[in-house]
Design an enzyme around this catalytic site. Sequence first.
Site, mmCIF file in Angstrom:
data_model
loop_
_atom_site.group_PDB
_atom_site.id
_atom_site.type_symbol
_atom_site.label_atom_id
_atom_site.label_comp_id
_atom_site.label_asym_id
_atom_site.label_seq_id
_atom_site.Cartn_x
_atom_site.Cartn_y
_atom_site.Cartn_z
ATOM 1 C CD GLN A 10 14.847 21.316 -17.942
ATOM 2 O OE1 GLN A 10 14.989 21.728 -19.079
ATOM 3 N NE2 GLN A 10 14.950 22.103 -16.892
ATOM 4 C CB SER A 95 11.759 19.173 -24.928
ATOM 5 O OG SER A 95 12.038 20.540 -24.746
ATOM 6 C CG LEU A 96 16.747 17.988 -23.031
ATOM 7 C CD1 LEU A 96 18.062 17.237 -23.203
ATOM 8 C CD2 LEU A 96 16.610 18.467 -21.612
ATOM 9 N NE ARG A 120 15.981 23.599 -26.662
ATOM 10 C CZ ARG A 120 15.179 22.888 -25.877
ATOM 11 N NH1 ARG A 120 15.606 22.491 -24.686
ATOM 12 N NH2 ARG A 120 13.954 22.565 -26.281
ATOM 13 C CG HIS A 205 8.217 23.378 -25.651
ATOM 14 N ND1 HIS A 205 9.004 23.312 -26.784
ATOM 15 C CD2 HIS A 205 8.838 22.623 -24.713
ATOM 16 C CE1 HIS A 205 10.047 22.530 -26.539
ATOM 17 N NE2 HIS A 205 9.970 22.113 -25.300
ATOM 18 C CD GLN A 254 12.899 21.432 -29.543
ATOM 19 O OE1 GLN A 254 13.585 22.254 -28.954
ATOM 20 N NE2 GLN A 254 13.194 20.137 -29.579
#
Length: 313
Positions: A10, A95-96, A120, A205, A254
């Site tokens: 992102q 991440s994503l 998510r 996170h 995660q």
Amino acid sequence: MTRAFVFPGQGSQAVGMGRDLAANFAIARQTFDEVDAALAQPLSALMFEGPEDQLTLTENAQPALMAVSVAVLRVLQAEKGLDLARHARFVAGHSLGEYSALCAAGALTLADTARLLKLRGQSMQKAVPVGVGAMAAILGADLDAAREIAAAASAEREVCTAANDNAPGQVVVSGHKTAVERAMKIAAERGFKRAILLPVSAPFHCPLMQPAADAMAEALAATTICAPVVPVVANVTAEAVSDPAAIRSLLVQQVTGAVRWRESVLYMKAQGVTELVELGAGKVLAGLAKRIDKDLAALSVGTPADVAAFGPV
């Protein structure tokens, strides 16, 4: 040359992303249509035309960035004969982007990946009310220093943790906004050159994301995960994983765990990777790679011109 293919997270989104790919390649148009159908939402129209405030919503940005990454991969497969099983040592994503990497490697279907990322994004946004959490980049700090700053900024009921270890001198902390603001002040007092509040809508996170982790655990338990055709370097461990059960567990971890991107890149380099190829929107990961290890070649492929320039596989 030994390549790893990496997928952005992102922040790389921008209105217009994927539009030229769709205009030039039928397989890209098909990819965006598949994502639209999976979500029952005209996401591609939002990607191509905006408005920006809707595209940057976490629940839209996450599947949108994945869609562009997978579209680029499919174009390279069609136009350049790319085969990850033969031409990649690893895949990884920030991440994503880890979901994009898993989809690219055949561990998840495109439709399941889109739906998981939509959930998510929604779950992450719902986990913490807007304005309660924040994230900040502590520029000049290494991971140990950022952890010390975050620990000093935490209070009895306020969380602040190191969330993203992106590159040398670029570590992001995440948590309650008041604690993150304290961390920024402490960083300045300790002589670090700059701390920047990030334009995000939730503190990703960190332990505050536990409700989102619970939602993802339920969704992932009901999702088929196959062994990827090439090992995936996981954010949580900064090591390769291929076992579907381990992948499922790591994706849950995660959500609240730190993104160990610097270590992931160094791991791939230590395993013989000589070039990172970033697939998708923007050029963030290629830029970070050069800061992590100057000897590591890195390039980004996200436009028709990039596809044309992409060398032999």
